[in-house]
Design a protein around this motif. Sequence first.
Motif, PDB file in Angstrom:
ATOM      1  N   TYR A 182       0.798  -1.107  -0.093  1.00  0.00           N
ATOM      2  CA  TYR A 182      -0.066   0.054   0.092  1.00  0.00           C
ATOM      3  C   TYR A 182       0.952   1.280  -0.107  1.00  0.00           C
ATOM      4  CZ  TYR A 182      -3.147   3.768   1.676  1.00  0.00           C
ATOM      5  OH  TYR A 182      -3.608   4.938   1.685  1.00  0.00           O
TER       6      TYR A 182
ATOM      7  N   ASN B 278       2.881   1.622  -3.395  1.00  0.00           N
ATOM      8  CA  ASN B 278       2.131   1.845  -4.269  1.00  0.00           C
ATOM      9  C   ASN B 278       1.664   3.254  -4.494  1.00  0.00           C
ATOM     10  OD1 ASN B 278       2.606  -0.636  -5.352  1.00  0.00           O
ATOM     11  ND2 ASN B 278       0.454  -1.460  -4.563  1.00  0.00           N
ATOM     12  N   ASN B 279       1.442   3.889  -3.360  1.00  0.00           N
ATOM     13  CA  ASN B 279       0.870   5.061  -3.093  1.00  0.00           C
ATOM     14  C   ASN B 279       2.023   6.059  -3.085  1.00  0.00           C
ATOM     15  OD1 ASN B 279      -2.037   4.812  -3.172  1.00  0.00           O
ATOM     16  ND2 ASN B 279      -1.731   4.041  -0.760  1.00  0.00           N
TER      17      ASN B 279
ATOM     18  N   THR C 217       4.224   7.095  -0.918  1.00  0.00           N
ATOM     19  CA  THR C 217       4.540   7.337   0.462  1.00  0.00           C
ATOM     20  C   THR C 217       5.877   7.614   0.723  1.00  0.00           C
ATOM     21  OG1 THR C 217       2.497   6.501   1.170  1.00  0.00           O
ATOM     22  CG2 THR C 217       3.865   7.282   2.726  1.00  0.00           C
TER      23      THR C 217
END
Length: 66
Positions: free
Chosen positions: A27, A30-31, A33
């Motif tokens: 997560y 993929n974002n 961050t």
Amino acid sequence: MALTAADVTAIYRKYLGRDPEPGAVQYYQNNGTSLAALDSDTSKSPEATAYAAKNQPAPVTAPTTA
């Protein structure tokens, strides 16, 4: 620089005292961050606050004289 699984795991262990749940590493990767954002956001989370409070050392008090 992209987050690694080791980055995410280290931050979770530091602030939450546990490994990330399944899918958390992907997560954050993929974002897009950043490490700084993950560190900041995780450190301010309710779970981190509770973990820190639970793991505070006992206060030191001066011995009393009788």
